[in-house]
Scaffold this motif. Structure first.
Motif, PDB file in Angstrom:
ATOM      1  N   GLU A  27       2.593 -37.292 178.436  1.00  0.00           N
ATOM      2  CA  GLU A  27       1.871 -37.493 179.697  1.00  0.00           C
ATOM      3  C   GLU A  27       0.436 -36.966 179.665  1.00  0.00           C
ATOM      4  N   TRP A  28       0.155 -36.005 178.770  1.00  0.00           N
ATOM      5  CA  TRP A  28      -1.158 -35.364 178.751  1.00  0.00           C
ATOM      6  C   TRP A  28      -1.352 -34.747 177.372  1.00  0.00           C
ATOM      7  N   ALA A  72       6.776 -31.588 181.549  1.00  0.00           N
ATOM      8  CA  ALA A  72       6.122 -31.988 182.804  1.00  0.00           C
ATOM      9  C   ALA A  72       6.955 -31.565 184.010  1.00  0.00           C
ATOM     10  N   SER A  99       7.374 -35.638 179.373  1.00  0.00           N
ATOM     11  CA  SER A  99       8.358 -35.802 180.446  1.00  0.00           C
ATOM     12  C   SER A  99       9.592 -36.499 179.895  1.00  0.00           C
TER      13      SER A  99
END
Length: 172
Positions: A27-28, A72, A99
């Motif tokens: 996600e990041w 996440a 996630s």
């Protein structure tokens, strides 16, 4: 004291520990260019065996902490425990936010993120900087939610949206 051994992969407990509900997702991605420097958010990064992540301060380190990951789903829990409405991923200084997959299940085993193979080496415990980042009690707010350290087994490019999948374990 030696580390506890994992149960045999073909034992009832070993089978439970190796069964994951689904693949996860990146996600990041963030890099720590230097000690104390602000995190730099990126869409992709090169991961190399023995060299870590390109542009990260741990590049070329011991190998046990080539990549740091955090779940996440734990960000809201850490925020709540620290008395915040929400937290930006960069605040926690981990390289990857993932996630959909329980990171604790990847400790001591190999997993793939996109084209990169990693091995979970240890929990990524919080450091004293979390008191500054999150306020008084920030260190304790992160305990048990700090994520996972991993070493790079096979390099390549990590990208936002890459799948995070545990690799099959060989029976012991």
């Amino acid at each position: 004291m030696p580390a506890p051994s994992r149960p045999p992969a073909d034992s009832p407990l070993g089978l439970l520990m190796s069964t994951l509900p689904r693949a996860g997702r990146v996600e990041w991605i963030g890099l720590r260019p230097a000690r104390g420097a602000a995190m730099r958010e990126v869409d992709s990064v090169e991961a190399a065996v023995g060299a870590g992540l390109s542009g990260d301060r741990y590049k070329g380190g011991s190998g046990k902490r080539d990549v740091t990951l955090i779940q996440a789903e734990h960000l809201p829990a850490i925020a709540a425990l620290a008395g915040h409405d929400a937290l930006a991923p960069a605040t926690l200084r981990r390289n990857l936010v993932v996630s959909g997959i329980p990171l604790v299940a990847l400790k001591g085993r190999r997993f793939r993120i996109g084209e990169v193979v990693l091995e979970g080496t240890a929990p990524c415990d919080p450091c004293s900087r979390m008191e500054e980042a999150l306020g008084p009690g920030g260190f304790n707010a992160m305990r048990g939610h700090g994520g996972l350290c991993a070493r790079i087994v096979s390099g390549g490019t990590l990208r936002l949206g890459d799948a995070v999948e545990a690799l099959a374990e060989d029976p012991a």
